[in-house]
Design a protein around this motif. Structure first.
Motif, PDB file in Angstrom:
ATOM      1  N   MET A   1       0.818  -1.185   0.000  1.00 38.65           N
ATOM      2  CA  MET A   1       0.000   0.000   0.000  1.00 38.65           C
ATOM      3  C   MET A   1       0.873   1.264   0.000  1.00 38.65           C
ATOM      4  O   MET A   1       0.545   2.235  -0.638  1.00 38.65           O
ATOM      5  CB  MET A   1      -0.897   0.012   1.240  1.00 38.65           C
ATOM      6  N   GLY A   3       3.030   3.928  -1.071  1.00 38.18           N
ATOM      7  CA  GLY A   3       3.553   4.392  -2.346  1.00 38.18           C
ATOM      8  C   GLY A   3       2.992   3.687  -3.566  1.00 38.18           C
ATOM      9  O   GLY A   3       3.576   3.777  -4.644  1.00 38.18           O
ATOM     10  N   LEU A   4       1.861   3.027  -3.436  1.00 41.01           N
ATOM     11  CA  LEU A   4       1.267   2.282  -4.545  1.00 41.01           C
ATOM     12  C   LEU A   4       1.061   3.166  -5.782  1.00 41.01           C
ATOM     13  O   LEU A   4       1.286   2.723  -6.900  1.00 41.01           O
ATOM     14  CB  LEU A   4      -0.073   1.670  -4.093  1.00 41.01           C
ATOM     15  N   TRP A   5       0.677   4.406  -5.570  1.00 42.76           N
ATOM     16  CA  TRP A   5       0.433   5.337  -6.680  1.00 42.76           C
ATOM     17  C   TRP A   5       1.473   6.468  -6.686  1.00 42.76           C
ATOM     18  O   TRP A   5       1.180   7.614  -7.033  1.00 42.76           O
ATOM     19  CB  TRP A   5      -0.975   5.920  -6.586  1.00 42.76           C
ATOM     20  N   SER A   6       2.704   6.162  -6.350  1.00 42.29           N
ATOM     21  CA  SER A   6       3.742   7.182  -6.192  1.00 42.29           C
ATOM     22  C   SER A   6       3.981   8.007  -7.452  1.00 42.29           C
ATOM     23  O   SER A   6       4.338   9.183  -7.358  1.00 42.29           O
ATOM     24  CB  SER A   6       5.044   6.551  -5.720  1.00 42.29           C
ATOM     25  N   LEU A 125      -0.793   6.143   0.090  1.00 44.32           N
ATOM     26  CA  LEU A 125      -0.904   5.525  -1.235  1.00 44.32           C
ATOM     27  C   LEU A 125      -0.129   6.300  -2.304  1.00 44.32           C
ATOM     28  O   LEU A 125       0.412   5.715  -3.231  1.00 44.32           O
ATOM     29  CB  LEU A 125      -2.372   5.402  -1.637  1.00 44.32           C
ATOM     30  N   TRP A 127       2.483   8.228  -1.670  1.00 43.49           N
ATOM     31  CA  TRP A 127       3.824   8.548  -1.172  1.00 43.49           C
ATOM     32  C   TRP A 127       4.844   8.447  -2.298  1.00 43.49           C
ATOM     33  O   TRP A 127       4.926   7.442  -2.986  1.00 43.49           O
ATOM     34  CB  TRP A 127       4.197   7.585  -0.037  1.00 43.49           C
TER      35      TRP A 127
END
Length: 130
Positions: A1, A3-6, A125, A127
């Protein structure tokens, strides 16, 4: 979870900056008592201190907003900004839970617990990658 969408971190910051500036920072800074009434607070007869604290809080929010905008547009200090967002989310959850448990705030403030929990999750998420 974490940094999933970093790769979308700058876009997240930009959207968050624009929305929170309009909904929180500017109203609290410019018209703190109007904002307080809209949020359901009962205002005392003497409001000078409330206006002062509201404008001080609004000023600090605007400083954070400026740092978020710079990080969103340039990438500069993006990790520091995310660390600040994480700290803001955690501390605001504590503040709002305390007020809810003591029953000393209007319902709108208690509902903000969900907003700050969401901010915490989204911040994690989005990050930015190191």
């Amino acid at each position: 979870m974490f940094g999933l969408w970093s790769e979308l971190a700058p876009q997240y910051l930009l959207i968050l900056t624009l929305s929170t500036t309009l909904v929180f920072a500017l109203p609290i800074f410019c018209i703190p008592l109007v904002w307080a009434r809209l949020m359901g607070w009962t205002l005392p007869a003497h409001t000078d201190l409330a206006v002062y604290f509201g404008r001080c809080l609004g000023a600090f929010i605007l400083i954070l907003e400026a740092m978020m905008l710079r990080a969103a547009l340039t990438g500069e200090a993006i990790h520091a900004v995310f660390e600040m967002l994480l700290a803001v989310a955690v501390m605001m959850i504590v503040v709002h839970v305390y007020g809810a448990l003591r029953r000393i705030q209007p319902l709108s403030e208690t509902l903000e617990i969900g907003f700050y929990v969401g901010l915490l999750v989204l911040t994690l998420l989005f990050w930015p990658a190191t």
